[in-house]
Design an enzyme around this catalytic site. Structure first.
Site, short mmCIF file in Angstrom:
data_model
loop_
_atom_site.label_atom_id
_atom_site.label_comp_id
_atom_site.label_asym_id
_atom_site.label_seq_id
_atom_site.Cartn_x
_atom_site.Cartn_y
_atom_site.Cartn_z
N SER A 11 37.19 46.23 39.06
CA SER A 11 37.42 46.34 37.63
C SER A 11 38.87 46.70 37.37
O SER A 11 39.51 47.37 38.16
CB SER A 11 36.51 47.42 37.02
OG SER A 11 36.68 48.65 37.70
N CYS A 12 39.39 46.21 36.27
CA CYS A 12 40.74 46.53 35.81
C CYS A 12 40.76 46.39 34.29
O CYS A 12 39.86 45.79 33.70
CB CYS A 12 41.78 45.58 36.41
SG CYS A 12 42.05 45.74 38.18
N ASP A 13 41.79 46.93 33.67
CA ASP A 13 41.96 46.78 32.23
C ASP A 13 43.43 46.56 31.92
O ASP A 13 44.30 47.31 32.40
CB ASP A 13 41.47 48.03 31.49
CG ASP A 13 39.97 48.26 31.67
OD1 ASP A 13 39.20 47.61 30.95
OD2 ASP A 13 39.60 49.05 32.54
N GLU A 98 43.19 40.31 36.70
CA GLU A 98 41.87 40.93 36.81
C GLU A 98 40.91 39.97 37.49
O GLU A 98 41.07 38.75 37.43
CB GLU A 98 41.33 41.26 35.42
CG GLU A 98 42.33 42.03 34.57
CD GLU A 98 41.67 43.02 33.66
OE1 GLU A 98 40.44 43.07 33.62
OE2 GLU A 98 42.41 43.75 32.97
N ASN A 193 37.89 42.11 33.02
CA ASN A 193 36.96 41.52 33.98
C ASN A 193 35.88 40.64 33.38
O ASN A 193 34.74 40.67 33.84
CB ASN A 193 36.29 42.63 34.81
CG ASN A 193 37.29 43.44 35.59
OD1 ASN A 193 37.46 44.61 35.31
ND2 ASN A 193 37.95 42.84 36.55
#
Length: 421
Positions: A11-13, A98, A193
């Protein structure tokens, strides 16, 4: 066979604010890189270069054709690979990527990682739109694939990207070699994601619609909603969590519309309640970055990087391209040459210690931070000093010599290392 399970942790933002959403006349970019808990992320400066025509470039797994000139870049990257999770170049282009899973299957062979595509785009472009063209061109020619974790168990995914420069931003979302892109010329935007481009498509792969129609995902008549058409029909739990983070991030941006600053972005990246600041089991936010890209081309772009995990317990340190920029040795991981587990076949059969000096110091101080408010105050004071110095620079109140700007990041890294010592 490559794993493409979205239930695996990943996960990333990414966030961007384009005026009038920003409080100042600047595009503001931010990203949390969420990776395996023990993975080390280093901050690497690569100077501009010229290259022999026809030469080859080794990326994480495969070679690509090198270009004649490459731009200087600052990269925040998992220390075992060639590419990067996020970074910027000397022309004020920033990119974050992502993981994403779609109806298109993940390839089983080794190709370019999404992180390789990110670095290649930074080295070869002078605008966000040019970076988009670099990525999509390389994607068409080489494809994307390969193990995205430093682990013997294969784990692969496709990529989405947030690209920004001084004037605008682009969201680029891929499904295999196919892609769609959305141009952001004002307002705030985030990605988390999952596919997020609907019918507002600014550019696309020439075969995107015919492919969707041939697969029976689109009837060729109704609205072409990229996210709806290419997203997995049954969304796994992990993707539902990404949806919740995406909605939370969008709301945090909405609440600060018109007043978004670097500090606001840092606060969003530190938000644990939403899950944006990740700390879940074997996964956490391993590094963070915030960039201020002034619309005035005479002003320098300022990039704040942590080089340590958990932004709520890390210091955002300012980096500015300029005369005298060099690698800060405290945030550079050790290298292992031909014996590196990523280079020997079969890959990742052994483990090595990739911790750099600042990571070691930060790791040792984490327990102390919980009970020592003095150390936390030192972190906050150091970060505030960097913010105030760069604010003064952009406001014309501070005009240091160029060599001092170039060594700014090194100076802050050294002082943070001393605080932990």
């Amino acid at each position: 066979m490559a794993s493409s399970s979205p239930d695996s942790p990943c996960s990333c933002d990414c966030f961007v604010s384009v005026p009038p959403a920003s409080a100042i006349p600047a595009v503001i970019f931010a990203k949390n890189s969420d990776r395996p808990r023990d993975e080390v992320q280093e901050v690497v400066f690569v100077p501009a270069g010229t290259h022999t025509p026809g030469s080859r470039l080794q990326c994480t797994y495969i070679e690509v054709e090198q270009v004649s000139k490459t731009h200087a870049v600052i990269l925040s990257r998992p220390s075992w690979l060639w590419g990067a999770e996020m970074g910027a170049n000397e022309h004020g282009v920033c990119i974050g990527n992502e993981a994403v899973w779609t109806k298109e299957p993940v390839g089983e062979g080794e190709a370019l990682l999404g992180m390789d595509l990110l670095r290649l785009a930074l080295e070869r472009s002078s605008s966000a739109q040019e970076a988009l063209h670099v990525i999509t061109g390389l994607l068409e020619h080489y494809g994307q694939g390969g193990n995205c974790l430093e682990d013997a168990a294969p784990f692969s995914y496709h990529s989405t990207f947030l690209l920004a420069d001084r004037t605008e931003a682009w969201v680029l979302e891929t499904a295999g070699r196919l892609w769609a892109a959305q141009r952001i010329q004002e307002g705030a935007r985030n990605i988390s994601n999952q596919l997020s481009i609907g019918t507002d498509i600014s550019a696309q792969h020439p075969e995107l619609r015919t492919h969707a129609q041939a697969k029976g995902w689109w009837d060729g008549q109704g609205a072409f909603d990229f996210a709806q058409i290419f997203s997995l029909t049954q969304q796994p739990v992990r993707m539902e969590a990404a949806k919740a983070r995406f909605q939370a991030g969008r709301e945090l941006l909405r609440q600060r519309q018109g007043g978004i600053t670097a500090e606001v972005m840092m606060g969003i990246l530190r938000d644990k309640e939403s899950g944006i600041c990740m700390d879940s089991g074997g996964f956490r936010t391993t590094a963070s970055m915030v960039s201020v890209l002034p619309q005035d081309p005479t002003q320098p772009c300022v990039h704040f990087l942590t080089a340590t995990p958990d932004p709520s317990r890390s210091v955002f340190k300012p980096f500015i391209f300029g005369m005298g920029v060099a690698q800060a040795p405290q945030v550079l991981s050790p290298t292992f040459g031909a014996q590196d587990p990523v280079r020997t076949l079969p890959r990742f059969q052994t483990q090595v210690d990739r911790r750099h000096t600042l990571y070691r110091g930060h790791q040792a101080a984490l327990g102390l931070m919980e009970r020592d408010q003095q150390l936390q105050q030192k972190q906050q004071d150091l970060e505030q000093e960097g913010l105030e110095a760069t604010q003064g620079l952009l406001a014309g109140e501070w005009a240091p010599p160029l060599w001092e700007l170039g060594s700014l990041f090194q100076a802050f890294v050294k002082r943070e290392s001393q605080a932990y010592a």
